[in-house]
Write a protein that holds these residues in place. Structure first.
Motif, PDB file in Angstrom:
ATOM      1  N   SER A  64      -7.400   1.831 -19.778  1.00  0.00           N
ATOM      2  CA  SER A  64      -7.928   3.191 -19.742  1.00  0.00           C
ATOM      3  C   SER A  64      -7.112   4.036 -18.776  1.00  0.00           C
ATOM      4  N   ALA A  65      -7.306   5.339 -18.842  1.00  0.00           N
ATOM      5  CA  ALA A  65      -6.573   6.262 -17.965  1.00  0.00           C
ATOM      6  C   ALA A  65      -6.867   5.972 -16.501  1.00  0.00           C
ATOM      7  N   TRP A  66      -8.133   5.683 -16.176  1.00  0.00           N
ATOM      8  CA  TRP A  66      -8.495   5.411 -14.788  1.00  0.00           C
ATOM      9  C   TRP A  66      -7.861   4.113 -14.286  1.00  0.00           C
ATOM     10  N   THR A  67      -7.820   3.101 -15.141  1.00  0.00           N
ATOM     11  CA  THR A  67      -7.184   1.837 -14.756  1.00  0.00           C
ATOM     12  C   THR A  67      -5.697   2.041 -14.520  1.00  0.00           C
ATOM     13  N   MET A  68      -5.064   2.822 -15.387  1.00  0.00           N
ATOM     14  CA  MET A  68      -3.629   3.088 -15.212  1.00  0.00           C
ATOM     15  C   MET A  68      -3.365   3.880 -13.944  1.00  0.00           C
ATOM     16  N   LEU A  69      -4.292   4.746 -13.560  1.00  0.00           N
ATOM     17  CA  LEU A  69      -4.126   5.475 -12.301  1.00  0.00           C
ATOM     18  C   LEU A  69      -4.175   4.511 -11.125  1.00  0.00           C
ATOM     19  N   GLY A  70      -5.099   3.544 -11.194  1.00  0.00           N
ATOM     20  CA  GLY A  70      -5.153   2.525 -10.143  1.00  0.00           C
ATOM     21  C   GLY A  70      -3.886   1.688 -10.095  1.00  0.00           C
ATOM     22  N   LEU A  71      -3.348   1.365 -11.271  1.00  0.00           N
ATOM     23  CA  LEU A  71      -2.087   0.627 -11.317  1.00  0.00           C
ATOM     24  C   LEU A  71      -0.933   1.454 -10.759  1.00  0.00           C
ATOM     25  N   ALA A  72      -0.981   2.776 -10.967  1.00  0.00           N
ATOM     26  CA  ALA A  72       0.051   3.672 -10.423  1.00  0.00           C
ATOM     27  C   ALA A  72       0.013   3.668  -8.901  1.00  0.00           C
ATOM     28  N   VAL A  73      -1.206   3.625  -8.337  1.00  0.00           N
ATOM     29  CA  VAL A  73      -1.341   3.535  -6.878  1.00  0.00           C
ATOM     30  C   VAL A  73      -0.696   2.251  -6.374  1.00  0.00           C
ATOM     31  N   LEU A  74      -1.003   1.127  -7.038  1.00  0.00           N
ATOM     32  CA  LEU A  74      -0.407  -0.152  -6.639  1.00  0.00           C
ATOM     33  C   LEU A  74       1.103  -0.133  -6.817  1.00  0.00           C
ATOM     34  N   LEU A  75       1.585   0.528  -7.852  1.00  0.00           N
ATOM     35  CA  LEU A  75       3.022   0.615  -8.089  1.00  0.00           C
ATOM     36  C   LEU A  75       3.705   1.376  -6.961  1.00  0.00           C
ATOM     37  N   GLY A  76       3.060   2.442  -6.474  1.00  0.00           N
ATOM     38  CA  GLY A  76       3.611   3.181  -5.337  1.00  0.00           C
ATOM     39  C   GLY A  76       3.674   2.325  -4.089  1.00  0.00           C
ATOM     40  N   ILE A  77       2.645   1.503  -3.881  1.00  0.00           N
ATOM     41  CA  ILE A  77       2.628   0.599  -2.731  1.00  0.00           C
ATOM     42  C   ILE A  77       3.754  -0.425  -2.833  1.00  0.00           C
ATOM     43  N   PHE A  78       3.912  -1.017  -4.007  1.00  0.00           N
ATOM     44  CA  PHE A  78       4.967  -2.017  -4.195  1.00  0.00           C
ATOM     45  C   PHE A  78       6.351  -1.384  -4.090  1.00  0.00           C
ATOM     46  N   ALA A  79       6.491  -0.127  -4.515  1.00  0.00           N
ATOM     47  CA  ALA A  79       7.780   0.556  -4.386  1.00  0.00           C
ATOM     48  C   ALA A  79       8.165   0.679  -2.913  1.00  0.00           C
ATOM     49  N   ALA A  80       7.197   1.068  -2.074  1.00  0.00           N
ATOM     50  CA  ALA A  80       7.469   1.163  -0.637  1.00  0.00           C
ATOM     51  C   ALA A  80       7.838  -0.194  -0.065  1.00  0.00           C
ATOM     52  N   PHE A  81       7.124  -1.246  -0.490  1.00  0.00           N
ATOM     53  CA  PHE A  81       7.401  -2.585   0.029  1.00  0.00           C
ATOM     54  C   PHE A  81       8.765  -3.099  -0.417  1.00  0.00           C
ATOM     55  N   ILE A  82       9.203  -2.712  -1.612  1.00  0.00           N
ATOM     56  CA  ILE A  82      10.564  -3.066  -2.045  1.00  0.00           C
ATOM     57  C   ILE A  82      11.582  -2.408  -1.117  1.00  0.00           C
ATOM     58  N   GLY A  83      11.347  -1.138  -0.805  1.00  0.00           N
ATOM     59  CA  GLY A  83      12.241  -0.439   0.110  1.00  0.00           C
ATOM     60  C   GLY A  83      12.297  -1.107   1.468  1.00  0.00           C
ATOM     61  N   PHE A  84      11.127  -1.479   2.003  1.00  0.00           N
ATOM     62  CA  PHE A  84      11.059  -2.113   3.320  1.00  0.00           C
ATOM     63  C   PHE A  84      11.692  -3.501   3.322  1.00  0.00           C
ATOM     64  N   ASN A  85      11.375  -4.291   2.311  1.00  0.00           N
ATOM     65  CA  ASN A  85      11.670  -5.723   2.353  1.00  0.00           C
ATOM     66  C   ASN A  85      12.969  -6.145   1.681  1.00  0.00           C
ATOM     67  N   VAL A  86      13.375  -5.435   0.641  1.00  0.00           N
ATOM     68  CA  VAL A  86      14.540  -5.858  -0.135  1.00  0.00           C
ATOM     69  C   VAL A  86      15.712  -4.890   0.055  1.00  0.00           C
ATOM     70  N   SER A  87      15.502  -3.654  -0.340  1.00  0.00           N
ATOM     71  CA  SER A  87      16.585  -2.664  -0.312  1.00  0.00           C
ATOM     72  C   SER A  87      17.154  -2.485   1.085  1.00  0.00           C
ATOM     73  N   HIS A  88      16.272  -2.368   2.061  1.00  0.00           N
ATOM     74  CA  HIS A  88      16.700  -2.066   3.429  1.00  0.00           C
ATOM     75  C   HIS A  88      17.640  -3.124   3.977  1.00  0.00           C
ATOM     76  N   ASP A  89      17.253  -4.397   3.857  1.00  0.00           N
ATOM     77  CA  ASP A  89      18.118  -5.478   4.335  1.00  0.00           C
ATOM     78  C   ASP A  89      19.438  -5.506   3.574  1.00  0.00           C
TER      79      ASP A  89
END
Length: 365
Positions: A64-89
């Motif tokens: 549903s649209a609401w579930t996808m919005l929640g997944l978008a929030v998690l995707l934003g969190i994981f994007a930041a963590f990729i930047g911190f943990n993988v890209s940065h090093d």
């Protein structure tokens, strides 16, 4: 590339020579490589895999649209963590001793809509050298004219409320990065006072091609395959980046813009009367250094002191070398700034915002 600012004590400080020798000895005596180990590869697979899974679930159009919005929030969190943990090093050359592998993993920065080439210029070269020097370190120019962080900055009446609007403003960090920041920094003549190089032709192509690919994957493709209106796709995109931007900005602020960190002013605009490594100690702070949770998710950025002194060491090793650096700083009677928890660091930054927004203190300065 030249800059008028020099560290006049360079080479005279025994602190860094001692700390570096001890850190090198630690790796040698324990037979450990300063690059990625199994735990680091696990984190890399976890964050990249989680990011890919979340994106796939959204594009699947099974929810549903609401579930996808929640997944978008998690995707934003994981994007930041990729930047911190993988890209940065990887962009610091700390992930592997193989340059080609660092380059491949640096490309994970494209997943968050950012350009690794521009980042290396503005962050690796300028920020890591001229940390917290206004007019040089553009990483601390959070929102010129809106956020006041230093006594030397001009005061504006609305900054009285900056402690209230700072977080919403910080949340725009990622959106600005995707649509504006990389382009501005790529084409401006200087980053701070550091001359921007003449970019290779392929970097022009890469900049525009990867940005176009990102816009397609996160705006055009979702609109084409999902049973959503255009405004729902746009809303999900914005929400994802607001979460991502808030995480990125807050973690950075707590490393350099907390109580105790200094904002050195070059003497005659030309020199810092300090050795470079000592300058890093005075302008950088750790937060939650004993938290395994912070270490896992923040990619070692909660131990910024160790990162700034040893950017070529993979962050997975920071817990081990922290005590070495801290003990050495104490021996040389140098500051070693740290906030015990995430929230104590956040509160410290909040107090700076509130204090720098007071007109009477600004006028007294």
């Amino acid at each position: 590339m030249q800059t008028p600012v020099k560290f006049t004590n360079t080479g005279r400080s025994q602190f860094f020579a001692t700390a570096r020798r001890r850190v090198d000895t630690y790796f040698k005596e324990n037979g450990i490589s300063p690059t990625a180990n199994f735990a680091m590869w696990f984190k890399t697979i976890f964050f990249l895999g989680g990011y890919g899974l979340l994106y796939g679930l959204i594009i699947s159009n099974l929810f549903s649209a609401w579930t996808m919005l929640g997944l978008a929030v998690l995707l934003g969190i994981f994007a930041a963590f990729i930047g911190f943990n993988v890209s940065h090093d990887a962009m610091h050359g700390a992930f592997s001793s193989r340059n080609w592998l660092n380059k491949i993993l640096s490309s994970s920065f494209y997943f968050i809509g950012a350009n690794p080439y521009v980042w290396k210029l503005s962050h690796n070269i300028v920020h890591h050298t001229y940390t917290n020097i206004f007019g040089h370190d553009e990483d601390i120019d959070v929102a010129p004219g809106l956020i006041r962080l230093d006594d030397g900055e001009r005061y504006r009446p609305w900054q009285r409320y900056q402690h209230l609007y700072a977080l919403p403003l910080y949340s725009l960090t990622s959106l600005s990065w995707v649509f504006r920041k990389d382009f501005v920094k790529f084409f401006q003549k200087k980053i701070g006072q550091h001359a921007n190089p003449r970019h290779p032709r392929h970097e022009y192509i890469t900049l525009f091609a990867t940005k176009a690919a990102y816009y397609f994957c996160f705006l055009v493709l979702p609109y084409l395959v999902l049973d959503l209106a255009w405004w729902q796709v746009a809303l999900g995109f914005v929400v994802m980046h607001l979460v991502e931007g808030a995480l990125i900005a807050i973690v950075f602020q707590m490393a350099h813009l907390v109580e105790g960190t200094s904002f050195p002013v070059p003497v005659n605009g030309m020199s810092i009367q300090e050795a470079w490594a000592v300058h890093q100690l005075r302008t950088t702070a750790n937060f939650a250094p004993r938290s395994k949770t912070a270490a896992f998710f923040c990619g070692g950025l909660n131990r910024q002191i160790e990162h700034h002194l040893f950017p070529k060491v993979c962050h997975i090793h920071y817990p081990a070398i922290t005590e070495i650096v801290k003990k050495t700083a104490e021996e040389f009677e140098l500051p070693y700034l740290e906030n015990p928890t995430f929230f104590s660091a956040l509160h410290s930054h909040y107090r700076i915002l509130k204090r720098q927004g007071r007109r009477e203190l600004a006028e007294a300065a």
